[in-house]
Enzyme design. Structure first.
Site: not given
Lengths: 454, 454, 454, 454
Positions: C23, C110, C155-156, C277, C283, C285, C290, C317, C322, C325
Site C-alpha cells: 500500500s 491496526n 421549475t421543470h 476545441s 468553441k 467550452n 463539465e 480488522y 486497506q 484509502k
C-alpha cells in the site's frame, strides 16, 4: 378526468401518462402528514385573514372528516388524481364546494410535498432512533449476562487474541451509538419548515411562516424559497446514515451466521427465528441474519438511486424528484424491520461458552502476551515479536501448543524467559491483563457497562 | 401455521419472522412460471416412472385448476406460506391429499426458484427487446419525416457544427441497437435450465433434465448443480444492460427537456404527455421525460443492490439471494414503462424546423468548414485551425457573423481564401459536404436509413 | 526482503504478492501523520516508563530526521516494506539499531493506521470546510453585486416565476451551509483517538491513552478496542457527505453550463477558465464545469466502494480495509480541487443582466401573480388558478403576452379583475411582492444577506 | 503555454485550470494506441491524397521517433499540453514544423480519444480473457487432482449434503466461463472504428474509414458520427462485466478465507501468499484473498462512477466524459491483478482431505438420501421429507448421528425402511448416487471434465 391544473391544456392526459406519472400508489402513505400540514397552513391563513376564520374552520373540519375516512379505510385514492395532495384537495372540494379550493392558497405542491416528507421522516427517524437504542440495550444486557465468557478475538478471520465475548458484543453497542448520533444530526437538518416557499419564489400573500413552524413544532424555517423546494439533501443524508447502520447490521449478521455454523458452533439460534429447507430435513437456516445481510444491498441501492436522481438537476423543483420517495420509504421500512427482528431475536440466542473457550486454547492466541512479557524484560518490541514468531514456528513444527512448552525449551529462544511466563500466557491472565482504556479485561468492560448504565 | 419443512423444529416460527422472511408479497408474480415449471417437471417424473403416470396426470390437473383460480382472482396467497412455491404446493396438497406432495420429488426450492426467475426473465427480456425495436422504428420514422431539417450539433452544450436533425435522431437508433444486442446476449445466458440441480448436489432419482429442457424450450442445461443454484449472474447482467439502456433514455430525456425549454424551443411536446402546475397556470411540464431521467437512478440503484447482495456469498444458495427479486422486478417494470411511454409520445413531438435552422445561423457553426477549406488549399490543419480561430475572434470583436465578412476582410487572414469560400461556409453546403461514412450529409443519412429498412 | 513480521514464516513472500498487497504507493501520503502519531506514542511510552526516557528521546530524534529526509525528498519508500508504517519503522531501526524496534511497543498496525487516517482526515475536513466557507462568501458577494437583477426562476426547466438572480445564487449559499454542518458533524466523529487498542484487545502494558489524546489534540478516546480497529464509519460518512456536496456542485455546474449556452446566454465564462476545441475554432467550452459535474460520478463511485468493502466484514480488522484509502484520498482531492477552481472562477463570471431580464418578459411568468390577485379579491385559489389558466390559453391562442391584454379582454375571464392588475403582473412588482420569509423580494434577500454578514 | 486551439482566445488558461482539466497524468498510458491510430490515419490521408504521400511518410517517421523516445523514457509529457494527443502532436510539430500539423486533418480529439480507448480496451479485454481462461484451467486441474475428495456442500453456510470437492471447484469453472462469454460479447461491441466521425458530424474531406478499419483490424465501422463520439457504452459494459467477474472472485475469496480459518481448516494457504501480523507472531493472514474480496468494492465503485458520469449527458461529446478513463484503467488493473495472483496461488493451496471428509460425517448430511429412499418406496416426497425431519429431531434429542440409528429405531418412523437404508445414507453412496446431469457423482464430474478437456 379533468385535472385541477388543467385550465391551460387543450388535450387531456393520456392514460399511459397517468399511469407513468402517478405517485399516489406510494405517496398515499404520506396522507397523515399531508393533512397535518394542511391543517396548520389553513389555521395560519385564517389567522392572517388571507381566508376568513369561518372558511378556515370549515376546511379543517373537512380535513378531519377525510382523516377519519382514510383511517377507517373508506377513502378511495384515485390514480387519475396523481398524488396524495390532489386526492385530498379534490375530496375537500367535493365536500365543501369552491371554498375547499382555498386550501391551496399561498402554497404549491413543491413546498407541500417537501413539508410532507420532512414531517414523515422526522417521525421515522425518531422511531428508528428508538429502535437503535433498544438494540443497544440488548447488547448491554447480553454483555452483562456473558460477562466472563472468553472467546477468540479475530483479525483476518484468524484467531488473534483471547477477548471477552461481552467486550466483542459491546463493540456493536459503540457502532450503534454512532448511528444514533448520525440520525440525530440528520434529524436536525430534516427539522426545518419549507412551507411558504410556494412554487419557488415565495408568495405575495401575507403568510406567517414562523407561526406555521410553531404549530408543526419545527425549530427552524428555511431561509431561501428556491433552495427549500429544490433540496433533498435530507433524504440522501438519511439513506447514507442508514447505509452505515446497515454496515453494522451486516457485520453482525455475518458473524452470527459464522458462529451458527457447524464449524464454529459458538451460538445456537432460536428455532422460532430460523427456517427449514424444502428438501434437507436437517437444516436450520439463519434466514433472518441472511436477509438482514442481503437487505444491506437494498439500502445501498436506494442511496445510489437518490444520489443519481439529484445529480445535476437545475433548480428548482424537477419531476425527477418524485423518485425520491420509494427509495426513502423502502429504506425506512427496511431499517425498521431489520432492527425490529434483531431486537426480538438476539436475547434468545444461546452462546456456547464452552465451545468458545475451547477455541481460545488452540492457535497461539497468547503469543502476543509472550512478546509483551519480553518487552517488559527490556527486549525491544520488534525483537520480542521476532523471538515469539520463532517460538510459534517451533511449536507448529513440533505439533505443540504454546502451553505445552517447558521452560527449557522456551529458554532456548530467550534467556529472559522465566517460570512466570506460564502465568502470563494463560488465556485468563491474558484477557485480564488488557487493562488499557477500552481494553478487553473484565475490569475495563465492567467500567464501560457501568458508564453506559449511569 | 405448521411449515412444510417443519418436521425438525420444536418451536413455531415467530410472527415477526414470518413477516420479515416472507416473499409472497412480491414473488407471487412468478406464479405462472412456477406452474409451468412444475408441469414440465411432473410430466418428466411420470415419464421416468419416478411417480406414476396417473399421479402425474392428477397433479397436472390440480395445477391447471390452481392456474384458473389465480387467473380468476379466487386464489388466496398466504404470507404464512412464505413464497409462491409453498403457496402453490400447499394448495395442491389440500386439493389432492398426499399425492400432491409428490410434486416436489427430485427438486428443491433452490433450483425451482432459479427456474422460475429464468422463465420470467426470458419472457421479460423478449418483451423489452420488442419494445426497444419499436422505439428504434419510431426514430427511423422521425428521421424520415425530418430528413432535411438542419439543426446545430452540440459538443459541451455549445453549438458546434450544423447537422441534420434526422442524423441526430438516428444516433439514438444506434444506441438502442447496442441495447438490443446486449439484451440478446443476456437472454442467451438466461436461457439455461437449472432444474434438476436440486438443493445443490443433484439427485439420486433418475430424472431426465434434457427432457424438461425440451418441454420448457431451454436450448441448454446447466452443467454444475452447485453453480446452478448459486448463480444470479443473469439478474446482474440484465440490470446492468438495463442501466446502459437508461443512460440512453436519460440522455434523450435531457435533450428533449432542453429542447422543450423556452430558450431552445426546438420542440413542442404534446399536451397529453405533459402536466400542469398546481400553482403556475402557464406551465406545461415535460414530466414524462423528467421521470424517465429520474428513473435512471432507480435502475442504477437496483444494479448496486444486486451486486452488493451477491458479493462474497459462499456457495451455494443463501437466503440473501431472495433479495434479488425486487430489484429485478422493479427494473423490468421501469424499463418497460419508460420504453412504452416514449414509444407513444415521440411520434407526437413537433419539431420546430425554423427555430432549429435559425439557431445554426448564429454562432460560427461552419468555422470548421473554413478550416477544412484551407486544408484543401494545402494549409496544414493546425495552421488552418489557427487562422480560422483568428477570423472568429475578429468577427466577435466586430460583432459580425462569419457570413457577414467580405472577401477582402477574409483575405487578411489568408491569401488562399477565394470567393468560393462563401459557398463552403453556408450551413447547407456544410451539412451536405459531410459525406464521410457515418457523416451527417443527407446522402449518407439516406444510405443509413435505406440500409436499416432493407 | 525478510519481513519484520517474518519470524513464523518458512517461505518468503512472492514478488507478485508483494505487488498485490503493498500500500506504500498510496499510503505514503500519510507519512506526516504517521510520524506525528509515533512521536506522541513514544513520548507517552517514555513517560509511562514502558521504555526509558532516553530511548524515547532517541526515537523521537530519529523520527525527526526521517521527517526531514522525507520533506527534502531524500527518503526512499520501498514496496517490499509494504506500507508507510513499516517503511518508517525500518528506517528507524536502520538508524538506531534494535532500540528503534521499541517504537512499536504496545501498538499494532491496526490501531496505528486507524490513527493515521483520522489525523489525516481531521486536517482534510478542516481544509474542506474552509474552502466551502470561501465558496459561500463568493456567493454572497455575487449576490450583493447582482442584487437587483431579475431572471426567470425555473421549475421543470420551464420558466416559472421571476426571481432575483441574487436570491437564486443564495440558494447555493444555503446548500453549502448544510455541507459545512455535515462536515463538522463528521469531524466530531473522526476526532476520536483509536491508538492503544493495539491489535484488537488492548494491551497489558501500562499505557496512558488519554495522555496521547491530549498530545494529539483528540477530545475523545475510543471506548472499545475491538470497535476501534474495525471501524471505518468515518470514512464512509465523509464520502457520503462529500457526495451530497457534489450534488450541489453538479447542480451549479449544470445550471452554469446551460446559462453559458448560446440559447440562454445568461452568463459569459472567463476565457481563462474555458478551453478550446481541437477542430472547431469558434468553441469556448465550459470544461471546468463539465469536469466538476463529471467528477460527481467519481465521488459517488468512491462511496459505493467503501460501502461495499465494509459490508459483512467480520470483526475486527480485515485486510479488505486497506482498500479504504484510495477512495478516501481521491474524494479528498476531488472535493478540494472542485471547490478550489470554483472559488477562483465564479467571481469572474459575467452575468448578462439584460438577457436575463428579457427572458422574464416572455412566458407568462407572472401568471401566478394574477391568480394571487384574484385570491386577494376573494376567489378561492383553485378557481383563481383555473381562471388564470384560461387567460394563459387565450393568450397563447391569440399570440399575446399577459401584458398585451387590455382590461376588457381580461374582464371576460373574471369581473373581479380591475385596472390595478397591470401593476401586479409587472415583473418588478411580482418580485418585490414576494415578501414572505425566505421569498425572492429585494427586501427579503437583503435581510438574508445582512443576517449572513452579521 | 499557448494552446494549439488558442486562436480565438484573448486570455491564457489559468494554472489552476490547467491542473484541473489536464488528463495527461493518466491518459499517457494510451500513447501506444494514439500513435498506432495516428499512423493508420495518416497512411489513409496519404492514400486518399488529402495530404501528399511524402508528407504522410514524414509524419509516420516522426511518430516512430516519438514512439522510440517514449519507449526509452526520454519523452517528457507536459501537463500544459493537457492530454496524450496534444503532447504527441506538439512533439511532432516541433520535429517536423508545420507539416506536423497535418496529422490532425479530418479528425478531432473527440473521435481520436474514442479510437484510443477502443484500441486499448480491445487489447485489455483480450488479455483479461486469457487470464480467465488460465484460471479456469487451474480449477480443472485442481478438480482432477482432488477428484475423490468428499466435503460438505453448504447452503445458508449450513452443511447440507456431501459433495465432491472437485464438483465444488468446477462451479467456479462454470462461473468463469460466463465471464469469458460476457467479455467476448463486450469485445465485439468495442471492436468498432469511430475514427472519421471528426468532432461529431463527419468531415468534408474524402477520407476512407473502411481502409483505416482494415489497417487497425476493426471488423466494423461506426454508423453514425454523432453517436460515435458520444458513446461510452463499451466502457460501462466492460466495467459491468468486470463487476460480475468480481462477484465470482469475491465468493471464492470468502470461501477460501473461511476454509483457511482454524474452525474449518479445509485448506492451508501457501506461506508465500500470506502475510504476518505486526503484533501477533502466530498469524498467517489470507491477505491476497481479503484484498481480492475488498477490491470488488473498487470495481463496483468504478461502475457507479461511469454510469453516473454518462447519465443525462446531452449529445455529443462533453468534457465529463474525460472522467471515463480512470475508472476504466483502474478496473483493468484490478481485474488483471486479481486474476494473476489467484492463478499463481491456487495451485499451491493444500486441501485437507481428511478434515473435509470428517466434516461430512457429522450433521445429517445424508438426510435427503433417506427422504429420497422413501420416495423410491412410494412415499410422497413431502411426507418423506416430514418423516426424515422427525428422524433427525429424534437423533438430535438422543444425541445420535443418522448412522448410529439401528433398523428398529428407524422403522418406528416408517415401515418402509429396510436394511439397505444403511447403504444409501453412507456419504460415499450419497455422492455417487447423484447421477443426475450436472450432479456431484464422480461419474458426472468426470464426464464434465472430459467434455471440458475435449
Amino acid at each position: 378526468m379533468k385535472k385541477l391544473w388543467g385550465g391551460r391544456f387543450s388535450a387531456q392526459t393520456e392514460k399511459t401518462v397517468e399511469g407513468f406519472t402517478e405517485s399516489i400508489s406510494f405517496d398515499s402513505r404520506l396522507w397523515k402528514y399531508d393533512i397535518a400540514g394542511s391543517t396548520a397552513h389553513v389555521t395560519m391563513l385564517g389567522r392572517q385573514k388571507i381566508i376568513s376564520k369561518q372558511e378556515a374552520a370549515l376546511i379543517i373540519k373537512g380535513l378531519n372528516e377525510i382523516r377519519a375516512e382514510i383511517e377507517s379505510g373508506k377513502f378511495k385514492f384515485s390514480q387519475a388524481l396523481e398524488d396524495v395532495h390532489m386526492n385530498i384537495e379534490s375530496a375537500l372540494i367535493k365536500k365543501l364546494g369552491p371554498v375547499g379550493g382555498k386550501i391551496h392558497t399561498a402554497r404549491s405542491r413543491n413546498d407541500q410535498v417537501a413539508l410532507d416528507i420532512r414531517l414523515y421522516l422526522r417521525d421515522q427517524i425518531s422511531e428508528a432512533i428508538q429502535l437503535i437504542k433498544k438494540l443497544r440495550k440488548v447488547f448491554v444486557s447480553l454483555a452483562e449476562k456473558n460477562i466472563d465468557t472468553i472467546m477468540p478475538g479475530y483479525t483476518h478471520l484468524q484467531r488473534a487474541q483471547p477477548v471477552l465475548l461481552s467486550h466483542h458484543l459491546l463493540a456493536y453497542f459503540e457502532m450503534l451509538g454512532r448511528d444514533v448520533a448520525r440520525f440525530e444530526d440528520c434529524l436536525g437538518r430534516v427539522n426545518v419548515l419549507p412551507l411558504g416557499s410556494a412554487a419557488l419564489a415565495g408568495t405575495t400573500l401575507p403568510i406567517d411562516r414562523h407561526y406555521v413552524a410553531k404549530l408543526l413544532k419545527f425549530p427552524a424555517v428555511s431561509e431561501n424559497s428556491i433552495d427549500a423546494v429544490s433540496d433533498r439533501d435530507f433524504v440522501a443524508e438519511f439513506i447514507a446514515s442508514s447505509s452505515i447502520l446497515m454496515i453494522h447490521l451486516s457485520r453482525l449478521s455475518e458473524e452470527f451466521i459464522l458462529w451458527n455454523s457447524e464449524e464454529f458452533k459458538f451460538i445456537d439460534l432460536p428455532d422460532a427465528f430460523t427456517t427449514g429447507s424444502s428438501i434437507m430435513p436437517q437444516k436450520k437456516n439463519p434466514d433472518v441474519l441472511e436477509l438482514t445481510r442481503g437487505k444491506t444491498g437494498r439500502v445501498y441501492g436506494n442511496l445510489m438511486s437518490i444520489l443519481t436522481i439529484m445529480k445535476s438537476l437545475p433548480l428548482a423543483y424537477n419531476r425527477d424528484m418524485q423518485e425520491d420517495k420509494e427509495p426513502l420509504f423502502d429504506t425506512v421500512d427496511t431499517v425498521k424491520a431489520c432492527l425490529g427482528v434483531l431486537i426480538e431475536m438476539l436475547p434468545l440466542v444461546r452462546f456456547n461458552r464452552k465451545v468458545m473457550e475451547k477455541a481460545t486454547a488452540a492457535g497461539f492466541l497468547t503469543a502476543t502476551d509472550l512478546a509483551e512479557y519480553l518487552v517488559k524484560k527490556g527486549v525491544p518490541f520488534r525483537d520480542a515479536h521476532s523471538i515469539t514468531g520463532r517460538v510459534v514456528k517451533y511449536c507448529i513444527d513440533n505439533n505443540k501448543k504454546l502451553t505445552d512448552m517447558d521452560l527449557d525449551e522456551l529458554k532456548q529462544f530467550s534467556d529472559l524467559i522465566g517460570k512466570d511466563i506460564f502465568h502470563y500466557i494463560s488465556v485468563e491472565v491474558s484477557v485480564d491483563g488488557k487493562k488499557s482504556y477500552g481494553g478487553t479485561s473484565r475490569e475495563k468492560v465492567l467500567v464501560r457497562i457501568r458508564k453506559i448504565k449511569s
